[in-house]
Design an enzyme around this catalytic site. Structure first.
Site, PDB file in Angstrom:
ATOM      1  N   SER A  69      16.873 121.165  45.323  1.00 17.52           N
ATOM      2  CA  SER A  69      17.045 122.568  45.677  1.00 17.52           C
ATOM      3  C   SER A  69      17.418 123.350  44.430  1.00 17.52           C
ATOM      4  CB  SER A  69      18.155 122.720  46.714  1.00 17.52           C
ATOM      5  OG  SER A  69      18.573 124.069  46.826  1.00 17.52           O
TER       6      SER A  69
ATOM      7  N   TYR B  89      27.463 120.685  47.633  1.00 15.46           N
ATOM      8  CA  TYR B  89      26.028 120.684  47.933  1.00 15.46           C
ATOM      9  C   TYR B  89      25.214 120.666  46.639  1.00 15.46           C
ATOM     10  CZ  TYR B  89      21.475 122.507  49.432  1.00 15.46           C
ATOM     11  OH  TYR B  89      20.123 122.692  49.634  1.00 15.46           O
TER      12      TYR B  89
END
Length: 327
Positions: free
Chosen positions: A164, A190
């Site tokens: 990501s 994350y």
């Protein structure tokens, strides 16, 4: 300092595609009959669209799920689907799934690691591992290790690691991976796991090239899917992902925000495109190989720490130690 000259493949190839390309367009008219794919998270969001496109092109797609009822409903009507059971946060569940697949004696042409969690509250598993790192990285690391014999048997396998742009939020903190001593930040946690996903592709490709196994990391774009289920309405509104009625919506289109079919395009391209023959270990976005951009640059692309070969090797050794798994 990363020596970019050592990474000549981490540069756009000008594929002819772009941010508005869909997964179906990225696949083109390829016939995937005889190919076998495993797609974690293949019954929701980007994973579901990837499953649909590959299965309708003839591939046998194995979709492991924690909640079989949810997966059955999502996959209903799709051809060439095998539903399985897997919990990436449970090492015993991973081993059991691997044993069942290996026992089938089939090759594995595509392993697409699309499952994941995002911005969840602090939680440690039974081993003391922080949940983002454990689920997004270590679970897939253990899965790929167990499936290695089947990947080798394919003689041309690809492993797709769903990273990501969130990797920009954190490098790997090797001193305190699991937030035992530092203050917890759900976005940094994350981001660290997404950096790990990218580094995993770097080292796996290096180790797999001799066996014709290539690996790619993918940033799909920003898409409002079930992955955002832990975000508050205030957070979604700040992202532009809530309309005036408080409903989740696609944000204003640009090169970053996408529909689900557009978001799955880079995944499918990395999994199937002949444009990537002989390549691997690279981070891709917008259906092309991404540029390397400086740490503080406002532009897209991959940050140097997420493709650093030394960090990738260090993470690999640590992952083997933490999971008790050897490739």
């Amino acid at each position: 300092m990363l020596n970019q000259k050592k990474l000549p493949q981490q540069a756009p190839i000008h594929s002819g595609y772009g941010p508005r390309t869909t997964a179906q367009e990225a696949l083109g008219n390829q016939d995937l009959s005889g190919k076998i794919a495993i797609i974690t998270g293949g019954y929701s969001g980007l994973g579901l669209e990837t499953t649909r496109v590959l299965a309708e092109a003839g591939a046998t797609v194995i979709v492991p799920a924690r909640t079989r009822e949810k997966a059955e409903a999502a996959l209903k009507g799709l051809p060439n689907i095998e539903l399985e059971t897997l919990d990436l946060s449970d090492p015993r569940s991973i081993d059991a799934f691997v044993q069942r697949f290996i026992a089938s004696r089939r090759p594995l042409h595509l392993l697409i690691n699309a499952a994941g969690i995002m911005a969840v509250p602090l939680k440690h598993d039974a081993r003391g591992f922080e949940s983002h790192f454990a689920t997004n990285h270590l679970g897939h690391f253990q899965l790929a290790a167990g499936l290695w014999p089947a990947l080798k048997k394919a003689n041309g396998a690809r492993v797709i690691s769903l990273s990501s742009r969130g990797h920009r939020m954190s490098d790997i903190d090797f001193a305190d991976l699991h937030y035992h001593h530092r203050a917890y930040d759900k976005w940094a946690a994350y981001g660290q796991s997404k950096t790990a996903n990218a580094l995993f592709a770097v080292e796996l490709d290096k180790r797999g090239t001799a066996d014709n196994i290539r690996a790619f990391a993918v940033h799909p774009g920003t898409i409002v899917t079930d992955l955002a289920r832990h975000l508050s309405d205030e957070e979604l509104k700040a992202m532009g992902a809530l309309d005036e009625q408080g409903q989740r919506r696609i944000m204003e289109y640009n090169n970053e925000t996408k529909t689900i079919p557009e978001g799955a395009a880079t995944i499918v391209w990395c999994a199937t495109s002949e444009q990537l023959a002989g390549k691997g270990g690279v981070y891709c976005e917008n259906v092309d190989i991404a540029e390397i951009n400086p740490v503080n640059a406002p532009t897209p692309g991959v940050r140097p720490w997420a493709i650093d070969p030394q960090s990738a090797e260090r993470l690999w050794a640590l992952s083997e130690e933490l999971t008790g798994t050897k490739f």
